[in-house]
Design a protein around this motif. Structure first.
Motif, PDB file in Angstrom:
ATOM      1  N   ASN A 119      44.192  -1.886  81.669  1.00  0.00           N
ATOM      2  CA  ASN A 119      45.401  -2.609  82.073  1.00  0.00           C
ATOM      3  C   ASN A 119      45.166  -3.437  83.326  1.00  0.00           C
ATOM      4  N   HIS A 120      44.030  -4.131  83.390  1.00  0.00           N
ATOM      5  CA  HIS A 120      43.764  -5.010  84.534  1.00  0.00           C
ATOM      6  C   HIS A 120      44.810  -6.111  84.562  1.00  0.00           C
ATOM      7  N   PRO A 121      45.570  -6.214  85.647  1.00  0.00           N
ATOM      8  CA  PRO A 121      46.668  -7.201  85.672  1.00  0.00           C
ATOM      9  C   PRO A 121      46.142  -8.620  85.487  1.00  0.00           C
ATOM     10  N   ILE A 122      46.783  -9.369  84.630  1.00  0.00           N
ATOM     11  CA  ILE A 122      46.344 -10.734  84.354  1.00  0.00           C
ATOM     12  C   ILE A 122      46.550 -11.633  85.567  1.00  0.00           C
ATOM     13  N   SER A 123      47.451 -11.228  86.483  1.00  0.00           N
ATOM     14  CA  SER A 123      47.717 -12.025  87.669  1.00  0.00           C
ATOM     15  C   SER A 123      46.697 -11.803  88.778  1.00  0.00           C
ATOM     16  N   SER A 124      45.855 -10.787  88.635  1.00  0.00           N
ATOM     17  CA  SER A 124      44.870 -10.483  89.669  1.00  0.00           C
ATOM     18  C   SER A 124      43.631 -11.350  89.495  1.00  0.00           C
ATOM     19  N   LEU A 125      42.770 -11.316  90.516  1.00  0.00           N
ATOM     20  CA  LEU A 125      41.483 -11.984  90.389  1.00  0.00           C
ATOM     21  C   LEU A 125      40.669 -11.326  89.284  1.00  0.00           C
ATOM     22  N   ASP A 126      39.735 -12.080  88.700  1.00  0.00           N
ATOM     23  CA  ASP A 126      38.849 -11.520  87.689  1.00  0.00           C
ATOM     24  C   ASP A 126      38.005 -10.401  88.294  1.00  0.00           C
ATOM     25  N   VAL A 127      37.513  -9.522  87.423  1.00  0.00           N
ATOM     26  CA  VAL A 127      36.693  -8.398  87.889  1.00  0.00           C
ATOM     27  C   VAL A 127      35.390  -8.891  88.497  1.00  0.00           C
ATOM     28  N   THR A 128      34.854  -9.984  87.981  1.00  0.00           N
ATOM     29  CA  THR A 128      33.652 -10.605  88.545  1.00  0.00           C
ATOM     30  C   THR A 128      33.902 -12.107  88.685  1.00  0.00           C
ATOM     31  N   PRO A 129      33.112 -12.783  89.519  1.00  0.00           N
ATOM     32  CA  PRO A 129      33.243 -14.243  89.615  1.00  0.00           C
ATOM     33  C   PRO A 129      32.449 -15.000  88.560  1.00  0.00           C
ATOM     34  N   LEU A 130      31.912 -14.315  87.545  1.00  0.00           N
ATOM     35  CA  LEU A 130      31.049 -14.969  86.564  1.00  0.00           C
ATOM     36  C   LEU A 130      31.750 -16.124  85.861  1.00  0.00           C
ATOM     37  N   GLY A 131      33.010 -15.920  85.460  1.00  0.00           N
ATOM     38  CA  GLY A 131      33.734 -16.977  84.764  1.00  0.00           C
ATOM     39  C   GLY A 131      33.931 -18.199  85.640  1.00  0.00           C
ATOM     40  N   GLY A 132      34.295 -17.983  86.906  1.00  0.00           N
ATOM     41  CA  GLY A 132      34.485 -19.098  87.819  1.00  0.00           C
ATOM     42  C   GLY A 132      33.195 -19.832  88.123  1.00  0.00           C
ATOM     43  N   LEU A 133      32.100 -19.089  88.301  1.00  0.00           N
ATOM     44  CA  LEU A 133      30.806 -19.723  88.567  1.00  0.00           C
ATOM     45  C   LEU A 133      30.333 -20.525  87.361  1.00  0.00           C
ATOM     46  N   MET A 134      30.562 -19.993  86.165  1.00  0.00           N
ATOM     47  CA  MET A 134      30.198 -20.728  84.952  1.00  0.00           C
ATOM     48  C   MET A 134      30.997 -22.023  84.866  1.00  0.00           C
ATOM     49  N   ARG A 135      32.282 -21.953  85.202  1.00  0.00           N
ATOM     50  CA  ARG A 135      33.134 -23.150  85.180  1.00  0.00           C
ATOM     51  C   ARG A 135      32.585 -24.207  86.136  1.00  0.00           C
ATOM     52  N   TRP A 136      32.183 -23.793  87.333  1.00  0.00           N
ATOM     53  CA  TRP A 136      31.593 -24.726  88.291  1.00  0.00           C
ATOM     54  C   TRP A 136      30.374 -25.436  87.699  1.00  0.00           C
ATOM     55  N   CYS A 137      29.455 -24.648  87.148  1.00  0.00           N
ATOM     56  CA  CYS A 137      28.187 -25.213  86.672  1.00  0.00           C
ATOM     57  C   CYS A 137      28.396 -26.186  85.520  1.00  0.00           C
ATOM     58  N   VAL A 138      29.288 -25.839  84.596  1.00  0.00           N
ATOM     59  CA  VAL A 138      29.504 -26.683  83.414  1.00  0.00           C
ATOM     60  C   VAL A 138      30.235 -27.970  83.785  1.00  0.00           C
ATOM     61  N   LYS A 139      31.235 -27.883  84.643  1.00  0.00           N
ATOM     62  CA  LYS A 139      32.058 -29.056  84.950  1.00  0.00           C
ATOM     63  C   LYS A 139      31.441 -29.965  86.014  1.00  0.00           C
ATOM     64  N   ALA A 140      30.535 -29.428  86.815  1.00  0.00           N
ATOM     65  CA  ALA A 140      30.031 -30.185  87.958  1.00  0.00           C
ATOM     66  C   ALA A 140      29.440 -31.548  87.609  1.00  0.00           C
ATOM     67  N   PRO A 141      28.592 -31.665  86.565  1.00  0.00           N
ATOM     68  CA  PRO A 141      27.994 -32.980  86.300  1.00  0.00           C
ATOM     69  C   PRO A 141      29.023 -34.079  86.073  1.00  0.00           C
ATOM     70  N   LEU A 142      30.172 -33.725  85.490  1.00  0.00           N
ATOM     71  CA  LEU A 142      31.208 -34.717  85.216  1.00  0.00           C
ATOM     72  C   LEU A 142      32.241 -34.794  86.330  1.00  0.00           C
ATOM     73  N   ALA A 143      32.582 -33.654  86.925  1.00  0.00           N
ATOM     74  CA  ALA A 143      33.624 -33.638  87.955  1.00  0.00           C
ATOM     75  C   ALA A 143      33.210 -34.432  89.178  1.00  0.00           C
ATOM     76  N   TYR A 144      31.933 -34.452  89.500  1.00  0.00           N
ATOM     77  CA  TYR A 144      31.465 -35.164  90.676  1.00  0.00           C
ATOM     78  C   TYR A 144      31.273 -36.651  90.411  1.00  0.00           C
ATOM     79  N   LYS A 145      31.520 -37.099  89.171  1.00  0.00           N
ATOM     80  CA  LYS A 145      31.327 -38.504  88.840  1.00  0.00           C
ATOM     81  C   LYS A 145      32.625 -39.227  88.514  1.00  0.00           C
TER      82      LYS A 145
END
Length: 425
Positions: A203-229
């Motif tokens: 029952n990990h609350p959906i409003s809380s931070l994720d258990v690990t930052p893996l999802g956020g770090l993956m989002r950074w890596c995938v979006k970075a080539p386009l987001a910075y352009k």
């Protein structure tokens, strides 16, 4: 201070009378909502913060420290919450500056149980203090890696939630990016500390931070080539080509580190009896990522691509494909190929992504383990839902022939085993 009731994942409970005293005499919140709050002078505020630092440092019992921290900073949904957040930001910032580890440990617990909206507010204060407002103060924040790895892990999770690369303001500062890359390169298991040290429940609350930052770090890596352009990043891309040259290798190094962390997971999940039963990457988060990526790709198509930027969409898609492949192979992502194809359906063709989406059905390493009978994801397994059959009669082995291409040994497409790969740069 009231009775201590501290189940996993919830704050110590403090009685209402204690809360009222804290709000009146420490936070100076008026009882009458129409009365403006009293403000401390800068000197009074500094004295209060010094007293708090000494109090938490001298208290030897962690349970009492957590109770004190909860009495001061657990959000109550009232007028005093704004005062709590302001005081909390200054206290944690001071704790980083003077090395007060007990406060950082209490703040890590606060980040774990508090709504993510307030977690990112605290993260923003710390980034402003150490990466924006005071030049040269970054090394002080850098030290939290060794001072309190647990707080460092929660801080990474909070900043990857805060900075989603959708606008210039929500792009991580270069100094922060460099810091996070160096932390994870020094200790890849750092991003798993909260997961390793927290009793997990369903029952990990959906409003809380994720258990690990893996999802956020993956989002950074995938979006970075386009987001910075994109157009919204002109202030970044035009500020200096030197800065732009630094960002690319940093995200490439971060991408490699994330893949390396994912490849640590099978042994860790097996030790906990959670392999094939617990997904550290959620499909909802992945669907949001592919939606954002599709939007960024559409924006990139509207601009006449230069020779230098033409490869960036493929780089983003390559990184997504590698992340999906390694996540599924190592048990971080539990889903069927059909689910994966559905959330990637709006993305343009990419050879590597197509290979991942059309590959064979994923089998988990311990698919025959009795524990899998209790897996909520068993429906995704083509094996778990079918009865076993008697073995077929064996046949004599065929004679072996020497391979005409010994330099190309056959390798399985995906078996959950380690395999060599090269991240996209």
């Amino acid at each position: 201070m009231g009775d201590i009731r501290h189940p996993a994942g919830s704050p110590p409970q403090v009685d209402s009378k204690t809360q009222e005293l804290v709000e009146e005499f420490i936070l100076h919140a008026p009882k009458d909502r129409n009365t403006p709050a009293r403000r401390m002078s800068a000197l009074q505020e500094l004295q209060l913060l010094e007293i708090m630092c000494s109090c938490f440092q001298e208290q030897s019992r962690d349970t009492v420290r957590q109770l004190m921290f909860s009495a001061l900073f657990s959000l109550q949904g009232n007028q005093a919450d704004e005062s709590r957040m302001v005081l909390l930001g200054k206290l944690v910032s001071m704790a980083i500056a003077v090395g007060r580890v007990p406060i950082l440990e209490c703040a890590a617990s606060w980040l774990q149980r508090t709504h993510r909206v307030y977690c990112v507010r605290l993260a923003q204060v710390l980034v402003d203090d150490y990466c924006s407002l005071v030049p040269g103060s970054g090394p002080t924040l850098q030290n939290i890696h060794s001072a309190s790895p647990r707080f460092c892990c929660q801080f990474i999770t909070a900043v990857t939630t805060l900075y989603d690369l959708t606008t210039e303001e929500l792009t991580p500062p270069l100094e922060l990016l460099q810091m996070i890359v160096s932390w994870i390169q020094d200790d890849p298991r750092l991003v798993l500390i909260n997961f390793l040290n927290t009793p997990l429940s369903g029952n990990h609350p959906i409003s809380s931070l994720d258990v690990t930052p893996l999802g956020g770090l993956m989002r950074w890596c995938v979006k970075a080539p386009l987001a910075y352009k994109g157009d919204k990043k002109q202030a970044l891309t035009n500020s200096s080509t030197e800065r732009e040259g630094e960002v690319g290798p940093l995200f490439s190094a971060l991408h490699l580190s994330v893949l390396q962390v994912l490849m640590l997971l099978p042994n860790i999940l097996n030790e906990k009896g959670l392999y094939g039963r617990l997904a550290l990457l959620q499909m909802e988060s992945l669907a949001s990522l592919t939606s954002d990526l599709s939007r960024l790709l559409d924006q990139a198509d509207k601009h006449a691509p230069s020779t230098d930027t033409r490869a960036l969409p493929q780089l983003a898609l390559d990184r997504l494909a590698q992340a999906l492949q390694v996540s599924m192979a190592n048990g971080a992502l539990l889903c069927s190929r059909e689910d994966l194809r559905a959330i990637c359906s709006r993305l343009p063709h990419n050879n590597l992504l197509q290979l991942v989406l059309s590959g064979p059905v994923m089998y988990y390493n311990n698919i025959h383990s009795p524990a899998m009978a209790f897996s909520p994801h068993a429906a995704h397994s083509p094996i778990a839902s079918h009865p076993t059959h008697p073995p077929l009669p064996t046949h004599p082995p065929l004679p072996t022939h020497p391979s005409s291409h010994p330099q190309y040994p056959a390798q399985p497409f995906m078996t959950g085993m380690s395999f060599p790969f090269r991240p996209s740069h």
